[in-house]
Write a protein that holds these residues in place. Structure first.
Motif, PDB file in Angstrom:
ATOM      1  N   LEU A 333      -4.011  -1.073 -12.139  1.00  0.00           N
ATOM      2  CA  LEU A 333      -4.223   0.263 -11.576  1.00  0.00           C
ATOM      3  C   LEU A 333      -3.563   0.398 -10.208  1.00  0.00           C
ATOM      4  N   ARG A 334      -3.701  -0.634  -9.362  1.00  0.00           N
ATOM      5  CA  ARG A 334      -3.199  -0.483  -7.988  1.00  0.00           C
ATOM      6  C   ARG A 334      -1.676  -0.529  -7.902  1.00  0.00           C
ATOM      7  N   TYR A 335      -1.028  -1.008  -8.964  1.00  0.00           N
ATOM      8  CA  TYR A 335       0.446  -1.038  -8.926  1.00  0.00           C
ATOM      9  C   TYR A 335       1.055   0.312  -9.313  1.00  0.00           C
ATOM     10  N   LEU A 338       2.721   2.535  -6.881  1.00  0.00           N
ATOM     11  CA  LEU A 338       3.942   1.956  -6.299  1.00  0.00           C
ATOM     12  C   LEU A 338       5.187   2.419  -7.041  1.00  0.00           C
TER      13      LEU A 338
END
Lengths: 620, 620
Positions: A333-335, A338
């Motif tokens: 999720l956190r990528y 980006l």
């Protein structure tokens, strides 16, 4: 798509197209420590007194005139006994996946269903049937011995037999055995591959043998940076075009030209049935991307995907015999954010599907949260992980960026978890990478994934040549193969533009065989240069037929030569249409050589001295 | 071969085939410091509000609809005034070579002779008319200013004009201007090429502008490692096949696809007349190997060659306007025996001819002993040296051996002699070289030839793929271009097998444009990535037409796409037949992007932080 005349016609075509040895070649089998361990190789016979040359052969029974080929009944099962006698598996009554049972029960599918009478096999409760598990127990399986024999290609025996043939043979052995010192960037390829070396490489995770216990038709092969660089061919129909028959034919066609593994990326109708036909007729490992089929099951709505549907899909495919799964568990999720400012965002299908799921639910990727559950399935069938690079760059600008490298680090963490379960792992890589960034990518992969085999798509070294991306990527593939990639996923001329046809598949394979072999030479893989030397000698001695037959594509070489000099007499002519008779440098050189031998003997000695001295001065 | 209907038909074909701009492209001219200094470029217009992209253009007037093309009268003469006003040359009454006069007097040749009404030009006694001589005098010639403008491609103006268009334009300028840091191995490419920089590079011998004073049709270009990597295409008939008309057409075809220079390697009949047709119709520098024609003059008997015959041939060709000569002056008697134990002896035609001459007479190569005499001729017409590698390896085993490196050292010594005469020089290189030996070869050349531009054939990185040697060598070409080679001599799929036809020429050129551009990107050539970025954006935004038109071969890209999705509607479809509508990762990514923009703003910030941190950790 169903069993209509077109479908059957395509089958017939497969038979005629693929069942024929390559010119002047015969299939030989090297028998191992047990009579049912027979390793296929291709022997190319040459003209005159020249000894035949043995080359690696992934084409299976299709190029063996003694084999009876009928794709309706599938291939023989060389591994069946090896698997059975390990006594760690059970035969199931039938498919244990819900979907597998549904399809089997669907009478409408009878017409196009492959008639398999074999029951699926699964590890006994609590048992682990992976090659890695055996390797770590110190067991050398027949699969390991098989690949050891296969990688050696009888090189020592070959050169020894030449030397045994007196002075001329010894000279030939000397000539053919010549090879430059390689630069292997930390790879350590032994002079001869032993079964124990194979076991050790697999135990430490530096190589894998993709070999599902439900794929007894498999002729085992190994993927690792201390072995020959391998090539994968992608096939698969899409919603827009192509049929089962075409896909089976693409597979037999791909392995004829040197595909070491084949990925079935079908996304259209009848994925399940298409896959069955392909696996039953494939002597090479088959890989898939299960998320594609899972998405079909939820009508293409990524947000509707669930772990349960995906899990059922893994079991369905594992019981069909798929040898490796691409799993995009590193798309966290956190990528995802980006990728928002990239030139080309997310270009991996699997990656974009999972990214969409993560955002829609605002939850972590279920492939990541359920990774240990997936490992449980993998080790019950010995399916290898191909950890997908869902965030790979789709343009040279996006290469080696935060999203790609973030995911790579996560893939390294997942590798450790898989290895904890003795599950075999390789890591997928890009994509689009300009030349000056390729080595950085390779080095990061080796470091962060603890030397698990790298499996890269290209990389493409520029974005400006749609229609020629087999070449833009063949350049990058040769380099990353040299730096340490274990398997190269081919790119065809149709990349970015459309679905490859048979001609594109061949063009892609040959291009990647070139890249892989160039990498083997650069790494100094023992004996890799024998084929180059044999072909160059044939070229220099005007043995045109031998030059054609030792090449990767004898048919095209002959066709090109005959365009300007069709006559048989030209096949022995001491020139070609490039320069014509008076200008053939090779012809002149042979006169030079005779002259040097006659008139200049003493002088030669003195000159060689001078020359040799210059040479030493010039070496850096 | 004569002016029969076939010949004329071929001319017509040239007209129709070559005289048309590439899709959505128009020829623009950037005017320099004087009105007659007009530098051609190709502007590719894009759909929507996307600004057009300017690319390098070697195709000459053939792609300018405003130009009147008639190959019977040849091209316009942009350089004529520049050459005349230097007042250091004289017009001769006619050819000063014996052979040139003979051919002119031969009535039988009238039918196929190019009707040139211009007199040949030569330096006034005691004058030196080379670009290197002018550069060393501190003179910036129009040719130098021309190439400076050409190399810059209006990049700064382009990005500035975008930024001037408000916020969206500024964002586009930012996107298109993105480029990775290069690794240039000691090359020092300035952010903007100035005429003074060009002069300085030429003065120190690190770059050349091949520009014979008898080739006023030339559109000047520069060859040097601090400039864009260039590509040469070989054409030329042989005794076995092809005609004048075909060769002229191959030249126009080669430059249409990006050939920066063309070598006429004709060895058959009517070499002299063929060359005249080619030079008069060529906007790019023409190179030849004079020894080929000299050999024809002695009926193919190398031992009968004499300095006088060769000298007359140099003058004959210099007065026709040939811009560079391959001279095999490094094939020394003492090196010849070093080739006797090679895998493939001597594979260079010129090299084998000179080797045979040296052995037959047991004397030193007359090209070496008369090298200063040759320099006198070169500087009277400004013909550049392409010092031939007559002992280049013809197989990977022979790479970097005593013969090759001995000759390379001698070429370095000859470079110093040529420079003493202010004659421009480039050095020819191999050949067949496995990847791990390419950099060693490049570094030795830079060191021993004092950074004179390297001009390499490939190198081929493996010998096992006849029919695909454009690819085996494209891999090596990209690498050696990255390491410092200034110009790449293409290899076509027919290499080793036959004479290339038009399709082969195009395949070879495009493959080498890919290699050259991949090298420019890797070296970090300023702005090289703009075209990649523009194409990738078009791809990501499903601007299919723009993707095709920005590519090196718009025709093939369109053809491949249309094979599976011929309808015009597909040209705007947000998917292609590879994945079909549900699986298009780019389509899904755009949804991801919208979602990320909407739902996840605050979160994104925090995630980017994490991500950015991971990124920093992962950078080596």
């Amino acid at each position: 798509m169903n069993a209509n005349p077109k479908f059957l016609a395509e089958q017939a075509e497969v038979d005629s197209a693929a069942v024929a040895p390559l010119p002047n070649s015969r299939k030989i089998y090297v028998t191992g420590s047990r009579p049912d361990l027979r390793v296929p190789m291709r022997e190319i016979s040459l003209h005159g007194e020249n000894a035949p040359v043995t080359v690696y052969d992934c084409s299976g029974a299709y190029t063996d005139p003694d084999a009876k080929i009928d794709i309706r009944s599938g291939l023989g099962t060389p591994r069946a006994a090896w698997i059975a006698e390990r006594n760690d598996t059970e035969l199931l009554d039938g498919p244990s996946s819900d979907y597998g049972r549904q399809r089997l029960a669907d009478a409408e599918l009878d017409a196009l269903r492959f008639k398999l009478h074999r029951k699926p096999r699964r590890a006994l409760a609590g048992r682990n049937v992976t090659q890695m598990h055996y390797a770590r127990q110190g067991i050398i399986t027949p699969e390991m011995e098989y690949v050891a024999i296969r990688e050696n290609l009888r090189r020592k025996e070959y050169l020894a037999s030449l030397r045994a043939q007196g002075e001329k043979g010894a000279r030939m052995a000397d000539l053919l055995g010549r090879q430059h010192r390689g630069e292997s960037f930390g790879a350590s390829i032994p002079d001869e591959i032993t079964p124990e070396f194979v076991r050790d490489e697999i135990a430490r995770g530096r190589a894998i043998i993709p070999a599902n216990i439900n794929h007894p038709e498999l002729e085992p092969m190994i993927i690792g940076r201390n072995f020959l660089v391998k090539v994968n061919a992608n096939i698969g129909n899409s919603a827009v075009t192509s049929s089962i028959g075409e896909e089976v034919e693409k597979m037999t066609w791909a392995i004829r030209w040197g595909g070491d593994t084949v990925m079935d990326l079908s996304t259209g109708k009848h994925i399940h049935e298409t896959r069955e036909w392909i696996v039953r007729n494939s002597p090479v490992p088959i890989g898939t991307v299960p998320i594609y089929q899972a998405l079909e099951k939820v009508n293409g709505k990524a947000e509707d995907l669930t772990w349960e549907i995906f899990r059922d899909t893994l079991i369905e495919q594992a019981e069909q015999g798929v040898d490796y799964f691409t799993i995009h568990a590193g798309v966290l999720l956190r990528y995802v954010p980006l990728t928002a400012n990239r030139m080309t965002g997310i270009v991996s299908r699997g990656g974009s599907i999972m990214a969409k799921w993560c955002l829609a639910h605002h939850q972590e990727n279920f492939l990541y949260t359920h990774f240990e559950d997936i490992c449980q399935i993998m080790k019950a069938y010995d399916v290898s992980f191909s950890l997908g690079d869902g965030l790979r760059p789709g343009s040279v600008w996006d290469a080696n960026d935060a999203a790609q490298l973030g995911e790579l680090k996560t893939l390294g963490e997942l590798t450790q978890i898989a290895w904890k379960h003795d599950v075999q792992v390789m890591i997928e890589g890009p994509g689009h990478v300009p030349m000056q960034l390729i080595k950085e990518n390779m080095d990061l992969q080796l470091e962060q994934c603890s030397e698990a085999p790298f499996y890269t798509l290209g990389p493409l070294t520029t974005d400006i040549a749609p229609g020629y991306d087999h070449i833009t990527s063949g350049i990058g593939a040769a380099q990353i193969g040299w730096y340490g990639t274990a398997m190269l996923c081919y790119v065809t001329p149709k990349e970015h533009l459309g679905l490859p046809n048979k001609a594109d598949v061949k063009e892609g394979i040959i291009t990647y065989k070139i890249a892989a072999h160039a990498a083997d030479l650069a790494k100094g893989h023992p004996g890799a240069q024998i084929r180059d030397n044999a072909l160059s000698l044939a070229r220099f001695e005007f043995r045109w037929e031998d030059q054609f037959n030792l090449g990767l594509d004898p048919d095209r070489a002959r066709e090109y030569h005959d365009e300007t000099l069709p006559k048989d007499s030209a096949k022995v002519a001491h020139f070609c249409s490039m320069c014509g008779p008076h200008f053939c440098s090779m012809k002149i050189t042979q006169e030079v050589r005779e002259y040097a031998a006659k008139g200049m003997q003493e002088k030669s000695i003195e000159f060689v001295k001078n020359g040799a001295q210059i040479y030493r001065e010039q070496q850096p």
